[in-house]
Structure formats: structure tokens, C-alpha cells
Design an enzyme around this catalytic site. Structure first.
Site, PDB file in Angstrom:
ATOM      1  N   ASP A 163       0.705  -1.497   0.046  1.00 35.46           N
ATOM      2  CA  ASP A 163      -0.131  -0.158   0.273  1.00 35.46           C
ATOM      3  C   ASP A 163       0.535   1.130   0.176  1.00 35.46           C
ATOM      4  OD1 ASP A 163      -2.442   1.797   0.260  1.00 35.46           O
ATOM      5  OD2 ASP A 163      -3.731  -0.178   0.898  1.00 35.46           O
ATOM      6  N   HIS A 196      -2.805   3.637  -4.384  1.00 37.51           N
ATOM      7  CA  HIS A 196      -1.947   2.730  -4.022  1.00 37.51           C
ATOM      8  C   HIS A 196      -0.832   1.815  -3.691  1.00 37.51           C
ATOM      9  CE1 HIS A 196      -6.380   3.000  -0.329  1.00 37.51           C
ATOM     10  NE2 HIS A 196      -6.490   3.372  -1.702  1.00 37.51           N
ATOM     11  N   GLU A 230     -10.046   3.502  -5.202  1.00 35.18           N
ATOM     12  CA  GLU A 230      -9.051   4.089  -5.044  1.00 35.18           C
ATOM     13  C   GLU A 230      -8.170   4.804  -5.427  1.00 35.18           C
ATOM     14  OE1 GLU A 230     -10.825   4.721  -0.786  1.00 35.18           O
ATOM     15  OE2 GLU A 230      -9.137   3.607  -0.316  1.00 35.18           O
TER      16      GLU A 230
HETATM   17  C1  ACM Z   1     -10.710  -0.437   0.497  1.00 36.12           C
HETATM   18  O1  ACM Z   1     -11.402   0.046   1.599  1.00 36.12           O
HETATM   19  N1  ACM Z   1     -10.165   0.818  -0.081  1.00 36.12           N
HETATM   20  C2  ACM Z   1     -11.002  -1.302  -0.234  1.00 36.12           C
END
Ligand code: ACM
Ligand code: ZN
Length: 555
Positions: free
Chosen positions: A196, A270, A334
Site C-alpha cells: 500500500d 495505493h 481508490e
Molecule cells: C478499501 O477500503 N479501499 C478497499
């Protein structure tokens, strides 16, 4: 005269053989509760039991049953006696299902393979005194099990838990301890969120900087990310990554308990861990820093550079070699399109591919679909399928991909209606980083909302928030593979805290995953928590006590 004598003898024998337990013993409130239990009279004394495991069983099942046998022998503290627990392979029993027949002298366990045997053993252990979860001899405990027949199988084939080890790390030992509790709860998928913005934690031999640089951040935000601008000034992450050797160790450990490990390499967003290590992966070329704050980053993988696709493939090649799982999770959540909108390479790629805005999505959304589809294709050639977060619906879903819904049920349903499989991980009910009390002042910092055990337990994956789309048909429901709860770690720095956030909410997750709604019973489950609390105590797990504390206040 002779006839009377025989009759008397028969009567005496009949009374005598039933007298130890005229009424069936109540069946214990185990979690998750079996789908079908039929009680009968009599008891089985497990303190007199010997486990019989035939040679024809596969090696993993034999090893599993043998370790149960060793534990039982040492904890019950009596030498083996006249009673038998016999394990039998029965190919007619469905994958993951099992049956247990308990009679006064014999328990017969049937399953078709390892998972069924694991769940049968867990059911038997929960029927025994909690001491079976420890190692100290307990010859004086109550080892009587009620006679009964149990026919059990899970509601869902996918019963998962996620730990985010990117924001904060879990050692191999901590991961194994978590897997031990998943095993007790009859779960079968460990989703390992390995990379991440705040750290890359899996060794990739071809790109050593991913871990040597990408695992370390300069500092970490103090307090809540919408509110705080303060950092702790303490570097985090040095050495906090898994070598490939350690990954294999965890995968094998999980497999011995019937648990599949699904790794997640989150892309193309991410990825600040990777970008900090290899700045040419980004649109601007950096420099980049492993993030010390939470939330999301505008800097993502550049989808315009062909060599970046090679990078992803090389990473995934090593990942495939480490994880036997059929599924590989490639994230997809995201991913802001800010950089792509102004990056000449990304724009050139959009042009090359002929991608255009339409009334639903932008060309950049379709560019992300392109990334996901290429990875799906690459993995398909290696016999793997992808799971991606629900943002995969923005654009075109890769063929054969499974959608993991996280904001709302409706995204999982949308996937199902499109003929794709879905896994439900709806945050309001299944994100275990949420508060466990409304009295937030007296709780450790957590993510926003309130999620008590009761609410997790009441989760219904079929509830649709989308009136226009309507509920799922029976056929579409078959695409809902299962349910997963996630322990995101922004506010969970260590394992003690992770356990506090996970237990006993994991009990509720297990019951939702395993038990058909018509077989659920809150009062029984609540009593089951009292039993499980003893297990947590005996095995040395931390847990939240709100369920018990709040009832005390009402008394
Ligand atoms: C997430 O909570 N962005 C998968
Ligand atoms: Zn770019």
C-alpha cells in the site's frame, strides 16, 4: 415363569441402559452453530476416548487429525479407554461439509477431505471443555458430550478475513496466531493486504528496493487523518517485510488448516511504496515518499509506460510462484485519475487504445480497466483468476474477474447482475477498524463509525440499497461467493490492538459466513460468546469486552 423372568430382565436392562441420561443433554452453543443437529439420549465420555484415523486419508487430513488426537490425549489426562472417535473419508459428502454421529461408545466423523475434517474437529473441540484449547491436563473437567447427529456445511464457499499489514506490520508469528483463530471459526480464506501507500511488505527478488526502500516511512500521522497534521517523527518499517521463505511458511501453515492465502498487490493506485522505491513507475518521476499519512495519494502508477506493465507482470510472476491460490487480488481501489489526466504518456496510451469519455465513465477510467484487463489476462495464462475491489465496475470488468464490494452491497449485486462473481465486504458491517462503543472518548482511536458485534451478526449480503436495480434473483445470488471482514490498520499499530478490534466480532463474522439465516439465533449466539471468551482467555488472545460490559450495566 420363564417368560416373566425374561420380561423382567429385559425391562431392567432397558431402564438401566437409559438411566444415565433420561433426557438428551442440551447441545452446546458453539460458534458458528451447525446447520442441523438432532439430539439423542446418552453421552459420550471423551476422557475415555481414543482417536482412530485410517491410513487411507490424505496426508494433510491425517496430520490434522493426529494433532487433535495428541492434544486430546494430553489434556484429558486419562489413558485411552473403551471409547472411540473414528474418522472416515466419505466421497459422497460435499466439499467442506461433514457429519458427526455421537453414540455412547463411538463418535463417527465423516468428510470428503481436509476442510470437512477441520470443521468436524473444531465442532468436537467446541463441544469439549475449553481446556482442550490449552495444553495443561484437565482430568477433572466435564468430558461428557451429548449424543447426537450433526450434519453441517457452510452457507458460503468463501469465508474470508483480511489483515492490512501495509499500514502496520504483523510478524509471521502474529499472522499464524490470527490463522489459528480463523481455523476455530471455520474460515477458509486469508486475504493478505501486502502492499500500500504506507509500505510494501513482500519480497520480490527482481525488485529488491520494493522492500528495502518501499517498506520504510519517515514518520506516521498522529491522530485522525481528517483532523490531524501532526507526525510522530519516528521512522517505521525497517525490516518489516516478509521474505519469500516466510511467505511460503505462512501459506503452508494456512494450508494445513484448510485456509487459502490470497495475496493482494494493490494496483494501479495505493502504490506509493513501489513509487518511492522506483520513481520511474510514476507519471512525474518523483521523487516520491512512502506515505506517513492515511487517505489516498494522487500519485499512482503511470499507465502510459509500457515498461510499467512489464514491472507488474514480473512482480505477479513471483507472486504466482509463491501462492498456490487460484485467485490473486490486484486491488484496483481508490485510484485518482489526476496524474493520468495531465501525463503525456497516459494520454498517448488513451489515444493509442482509442479510449473515450462516455456518459458513465471517463477515458481515464477505461485506462484503468485496460491495466486491470492486461493483468487479468497475464494471470489467466498462469491459471489464475483475479479479484479486484468494486471500482473495477467503473469502466469494463475484466473477463472472469470477481468483484469485492466494500462500500455498499449494491456494487457486489451489480457485478452479480452482470454475471460476475462477487465477495461482500461491506464496510458498514464488516470493516473491523470501526468503533466498538458509542462512547468514542473512552476507546482507542478508530475509524469513524460504530460497529458492535450485534450489527456484524445481523449483516445480510442480499439486502439491496439500490431500489431501481431491485433484489438479486436466486440465479444471481449464486454469484455471491461469500463474505469477508477486513482489519484495516491505520489506527491499529500492534497485535494486541488488532486482537482487541477483531475479537469477538470475528465470531459474528463466522456465523454470518457459515450459518443459513433461518438457522441463526441471537440468544444462542450470545451464550456461545461466553464459551468463546474462555477460549480467548486460555489461548492468550486479547479481545474487546463490550458485549459483556454493556449487559452488566443493564443488570
Ligand atoms: C478499501 O477500503 N479501499 C478497499
Ligand atoms: Zn502517466
Amino acid at each position: 415363569m420363564m417368560n416373566t423372568l425374561i420380561l423382567t430382565l429385559i425391562t431392567v436392562l432397558a431402564v438401566f441402559s437409559c438411566s444415565p441420561a433420561a433426557e438428551p443433554l442440551p447441545f452446546p452453543e458453539i460458534i458458528p452453530f451447525p446447520q442441523h443437529v438432532e439430539s439423542s439420549r446418552g453421552t459420550f465420555d471423551a476422557s475415555e476416548a481414543e482417536v482412530v484415523c485410517p491410513d487411507e486419508l490424505d496426508s494433510l487430513s491425517k496430520a490434522y487429525i493426529s494433532s487433535f488426537s495428541d492434544r486430546l490425549s494430553s489434556v484429558k489426562g486419562h489413558s485411552a479407554g473403551k471409547n472411540r472417535i473414528v474418522f472416515k473419508t466419505d466421497p459422497s459428502i460435499k466439499d467442506e461439509a461433514y457429519s458427526i454421529k455421537i453414540t455412547p461408545r463411538k463418535i463417527t466423523v465423516r468428510a470428503s477431505g481436509l476442510n470437512g475434517f477441520v470443521y468436524a474437529v473444531q465442532t468436537l473441540k467446541q463441544m469439549m471443555p475449553a481446556d482442550i484449547y490449552g495444553t495443561a491436563p484437565a482430568p477433572d473437567a466435564d468430558w461428557l458430550l451429548p449424543c447426537c447427529t450433526i450434519d453441517d456445511c457452510p452457507r458460503f464457499g468463501y469465508r474470508g478475513m483480511l489483515i492490512d499489514v501495509a499500514r502496520y506490520f504483523s510478524s509471521v508469528e502474529e499472522v499464524k496466531k490470527f490463522l489459528d483463530m480463523m481455523e476455530i471459526h471455520k474460515m477458509n480464506v486469508f486475504h493478505w493486504h501486502l502492499t500500500d501507500d504506507q509500505g510494501w511488505r513482500i519480497e520480490i527478488k527482481k525488485y529488491p528496493e520494493l522492500t528495502t526502500t518501499g517498506s520504510k516511512r519517515r514518520h506516521t500521522l498522529v491522530g485522525h487523518h481528517h483532523v490531524s497534521n501532526e507526525y510522530d517523527g519516528i521512522p517505521y518499517g525497517e525490516g518489516m517485510w516478509y521474505s519469500q521463505e516466510e511467505i511460503r511458511e505462512v501459506v503452508d501453515y494456512a494450508a494445513s488448516k484448510g485456509i487459502t492465502v490470497i495475496p493482494e498487490i494493490d494496483l494501479p493506485g495505493h502504490m506509493m511504496g513501489a513509487l518511492a522505491a522506483y520513481p520511474h513507475l510514476g507519471c512525474t518521476g518523483g521523487p516520491y515518499e512512502v506515505l506517513g499519512k492515511w487517505g489516498i495519494s494522487d500519485d499512482v502508477l503511470c499507465a502510459g509506460k509500457e515498461e510499467n506493465y512489464r514491472f507488474l507482470e514480473n512482480v505477479l510472476e513471483e507472486v504466482c510462484a509463491l501462492f498456490p491460490s487460484e485467485y490473486i487480488h490486484i486491488g484496483g481501489d481508490e485510484c485518482p485519475k489526476t496524474r493520468w489526466e495531465t501525463c503525456p504518456r497516459c494520454q498517448a496510451k488513451i489515444k493509442e487504445l482509442g479510449l473515450e469519455d462516455d456518459d458513465k465513465h471517463t477515458a481515464e477510467h477505461y485506462l484503468q480497466s485496460h491495466v486491470m484487463k492486461r493483468m487479468a489476462q497475464f494471470l489467466a495464462e498462469r491459471g489464475k483468476k483475479i479479484i479486484g475491489w468494486e471500482e473495477m465496475l467503473q469502466g469494463e470488468l475484466p473477463q472472469g474477474s470477481t468483484v469485492m464490494a466494500w462500500r455498499r452491497n449494491k456494487y457486489g449485486h451489480r457485478a452479480a447482475k452482470l454475471g460476475h462473481d462477487a465477495i461482500m465486504s461491506t464496510r458498514t458491517y464488516l470493516y473491523l477498524d470501526r468503533y466498538q462503543s458509542e462512547d468514542k472518548e473512552n476507546e482507542p482511536l478508530a475509524h469513524s463509525s460504530y460497529l458492535p458485534v450485534e450489527m456484524v451478526w445481523a449483516y445480510d449480503p442480499y439486502v439491496s440499497e439500490d431500489e431501481k436495480a431491485g433484489p438479486l434473483t436466486e440465479e444471481q445470488k449464486k454469484h455471491i461467493l461469500g463474505i469477508q471482514a477486513n482489519v484495516w490498520r491505520e489506527y491499529i499499530p500492534d497485535n494486541n490492538h488488532l486482537e482487541y478490534m477483531t475479537y469477538p466480532r470475528m465470531d459474528a463474522v463466522a456465523e454470518v459466513q457459515w450459518l443459513l439465516p433461518e438457522n441463526k439465533d441471537w440468544d444462542r449466539f450470545r451464550k456461545g460468546l461466553d464459551r468463546m471468551r474462555k477460549v480467548y482467555d486460555l489461548m492468550g488472545y486479547n479481545y474487546a469486552t463490550h458485549v459483556w460490559d454493556e449487559e452488566q450495566e443493564l443488570d
